[in-house]
Design an enzyme around this catalytic site. Structure first.
Site, PDB file in Angstrom:
ATOM      1  CB  SER A  23      -0.930   0.006   1.209  1.00  0.00           C
ATOM      2  OG  SER A  23      -0.187  -0.055   2.403  1.00  0.00           O
ATOM      3  N   GLY A  74       2.848  10.839   4.943  1.00  0.00           N
ATOM      4  CA  GLY A  74       1.827  11.106   5.951  1.00  0.00           C
ATOM      5  C   GLY A  74       0.416  10.779   5.502  1.00  0.00           C
ATOM      6  CG  ASN A 130      -0.897   1.469   7.343  1.00  0.00           C
ATOM      7  OD1 ASN A 130      -0.062   1.144   8.193  1.00  0.00           O
ATOM      8  ND2 ASN A 130      -0.648   2.351   6.395  1.00  0.00           N
ATOM      9  CB  CYS A 133       1.465   4.654   8.631  1.00  0.00           C
ATOM     10  SG  CYS A 133       2.175   6.137   7.874  1.00  0.00           S
ATOM     11  CB  THR A 201       8.849   2.386   6.286  1.00  0.00           C
ATOM     12  OG1 THR A 201       7.927   3.121   7.091  1.00  0.00           O
ATOM     13  CG2 THR A 201       8.396   2.409   4.845  1.00  0.00           C
ATOM     14  N   GLY A 225      12.945   0.059   0.633  1.00  0.00           N
ATOM     15  CA  GLY A 225      13.895  -0.287  -0.423  1.00  0.00           C
ATOM     16  C   GLY A 225      14.811  -1.427  -0.020  1.00  0.00           C
ATOM     17  N   GLY A 252      11.767  -4.203   0.327  1.00  0.00           N
ATOM     18  CA  GLY A 252      12.934  -4.142  -0.552  1.00  0.00           C
ATOM     19  C   GLY A 252      12.960  -5.137  -1.689  1.00  0.00           C
ATOM     20  N   GLY A 273       6.996  -3.117  -3.293  1.00  0.00           N
ATOM     21  CA  GLY A 273       6.753  -1.776  -2.757  1.00  0.00           C
ATOM     22  C   GLY A 273       7.532  -0.724  -3.509  1.00  0.00           C
TER      23      GLY A 273
END
Lengths: 313, 272
Positions: A23, A74, A130, A133, A201, A225, A252, A273
């Site tokens: 997402s 955000g 989610n 985040c 992340t 990544g 990644g 992603g």
């Protein structure tokens, strides 16, 4: 050799191939539809939507880091009403399962309201919670944490509450910014989540020495990544061994081999992603690459592949 | 608006001196779809550093073979790598992307206002307008910090533009910023500002000053913005700028997907 079966079941949702997208990295899919046939994907995961529109954070919102990038977007999004009216119809035309990612910055009631709305939406195959985040703050998490996904109790309560209002497949998206991700995954499973998706992340920072400012507007952002892949693979491996619900692995993935790492670590499906930014047709390449690998290595199904990791030297 | 993900072969990657290069390749699909103001996302590395593609505006498209020129300056590791690539090397590009310039209505005069490398996308516009073979007046106001940084004035002249130059240090043309040159141009006798449209590209402070001058004279205009981008196709929401929307409400727009061309009055320059 007999037919290669790439289908995977996640909750009540059947994925044609074990590949979806993370997402927030695939927009609402229309951005990518000119680059490959979206129907090759197991599912499309849409950018996280909230009850009300969100403007998102102050720019700059992204910066490049070694083998990765930081973002502090955000959760900018038009809100659930506009999403259902303007974004969903396009996706409905594709006959590919849609995982709708949702979030709230206030309390669980917003998640529940969103889940109720989506429960009535025929085109939504699954709901991704989610709760991880790093660019927004929650008020329900206990003091000292800022994310629901950093608190097993808060995760349990939220998943349980959403489970009570929807029969849709629930996928809980987990944060790597924890001491013990297995305990959070177990809490999601116990509360009735159909699957867990990991990792979101990793929080990070980057400072420009010449301006002495953070390279992103919100100072702290989320790292994604290839730089985070070993962390993600390790977490997927740990969680897969300890929970019985399917794991969607991500972090990644930027080619077929890196997607296979997650499947071999025990994931039932993978999500591309940041790789979508590197090449808009990467997910297509990976779907084909996984099929090819399964054929060459005589894996008849994804569940065989999931058990394919070797340990002895 | 159609975009393509292609592997192309570098025809040439010429050193124009002072850190500038012009890279050329042929692709009929990209060239056929491209309009002035659009850009390409170019993969500059073979491995993981730099990770992200780099956005470059299209400097020109010409010929039946779909030749595309990219004018760029070496600024960091990405553009440095690109400058080292020899002819014959395969390059991965995605494009054309974004919204190009709205072309001027028939008969309306055109003022191109470039700050330094901002001339890159404006040249494509100039050559498209030259191909109209109309009597339209096209002025190119090119500014830079010094003489060596002025961007391709001879090429703009050859494309049929009346070229006026300014440098910050006064080493060539009039001394001062190009926005000042625009101001005095619009003030000059015989010029009717309302008969023109401005197309501007350059650093953000230069565009802000250009927007101010355009507003002062009531000249409509467009600017093409530069931004760090992750995806380039509107998915990541990373490259946003603040804009003034109706009702004065604050909003963000994506440079890659909503732009890179905006009306001069749309960005909220004070907040950039």
């Amino acid at each position: 050799m007999s037919r290669i079966r790439t289908e995977v079941r996640i909750g009540r949702m059947m994925l044609r191939t074990p590949v979806t997208v993370a997402s927030g990295t695939f927009g609402y899919a229309s951005e990518f539809s000119g680059f490959f046939d979206l129907r090759i994907l197991g599912a499309v995961t849409t950018k996280t939507v909230t009850l009300k529109p969100r403007r998102g954070n102050v720019p700059p919102r992204t910066c490049e880091t070694p083998a990765g990038m930081l973002n502090s977007v955000g959760l900018e999004n038009p809100g659930i009403d506009v999403f259902l009216k303007e974004k969903m119809p396009f996706l409905a035309g594709y006959k590919v399962p849609v995982i709708v990612s949702i979030a709230s910055e206030s309390d669980n009631r917003e998640f529940i309201e969103l889940a109720r709305r989506l429960d009535h939406c025929r085109e939504a195959a699954a709901i991704e919670l989610n709760i991880s985040c790093p660019n927004i703050r929650h008020t329900t998490a206990r003091p000292g944490t800022s994310l629901i996904a950093q608190d097993a109790g808060a995760t349990y309560r939220l998943v349980k509450a959403v489970r009570a209002v929807t029969k849709k497949t629930i996928i809980t998206k987990l944060s790597p910014n924890v001491t013990d991700i297995v305990s959070i995954a177990a809490a999601a499973e116990e509360a009735g989540s159909d699957a867990v998706a990991l990792i979101n992340t990793i929080t990070g920072m980057s400072i420009d020495a010449s301006s002495r400012k953070s390279r992103i507007g919100a100072v702290i952002g989320g790292l994604s990544g290839p730089a985070i892949r070993p962390v993600a693979v390790r977490m997927v491996w740990e969680v897969s061994r300890r929970v019985s619900i399917p794991v969607i692995g991500m972090g990644g993935i930027c080619d077929t081999d890196s997607a296979l790492e997650f499947l071999l670590a025990g994931a039932s499906a993978v999500a591309v992603g940041t790789g979508n930014f590197l090449s808009p047709s990467l997910a297509d390449e990976i779907v084909k690459g996984i099929r090819e690998y399964m054929r060459e290595n005589r894996f008849g199904s994804v569940s065989m592949l999931r058990k394919g990791m070797k340990y002895a030297r | 608006m159609k975009s393509f993900e292609k592997k192309v072969i570098i025809i040439s990657n010429r050193d124009l001196k002072h850190g500038r290069f012009i890279l050329s390749f042929s692709d009929k699909q990209i060239a056929g779809a491209a309009s002035p103001g659009q850009f390409l996302m170019v993969k500059v590395s073979r491995g993981l550093f730099p990770l992200l593609r780099r956005p470059f505006s299209i400097h020109n498209c010409s010929g039946k073979d779909g030749r595309i020129d990219v004018l760029y300056e070496v600024k960091g590791p990405g553009s440095r790598l690109l400058s080292q690539y020899p002819p014959g090397r395969v390059l991965e590009v995605v494009g054309p992307l974004g919204n190009g310039f709205s072309l001027p209505e028939k008969g309306r005069g055109v003022i191109l206002v470039a700050g330094g490398m901002g001339a890159a996308p404006l040249f494509f516009l100039a050559s498209r307008l030259a191909a109209e073979r109309s009597k339209r007046r096209i002025y190119a106001l090119l500014g830079a910090c010094g003489k060596n940084r002025l961007c391709r004035p001879a090429e703009f002249t050859a494309a049929g533009c009346s070229v006026k130059l300014s440098t910050d240090d006064g080493s060539c043309g009039s001394a001062g910023y190009v926005s000042g040159l625009l101001d005095s141009f619009l003030n000059s006798p015989g010029i009717i500002p309302s008969a023109y449209v401005i197309y501007a590209c350059g650093p953000r402070p230069m565009l802000q000053a250009t927007a101010f001058v355009a507003g002062k004279f009531g000249v409509p205009g467009y600017c093409s913005l530069e931004a760090h981008m992750a995806c380039g196709i509107g998915a990541c929401m990373g490259c946003v700028i603040p804009v003034r929307s109706e009702g004065g409400r604050e909003a963000y727009k994506r440079v890659c997907h909503d732009g890179p061309v905006f009306s001069l009055q749309e960005p909220d320059w004070g907040k950039m």
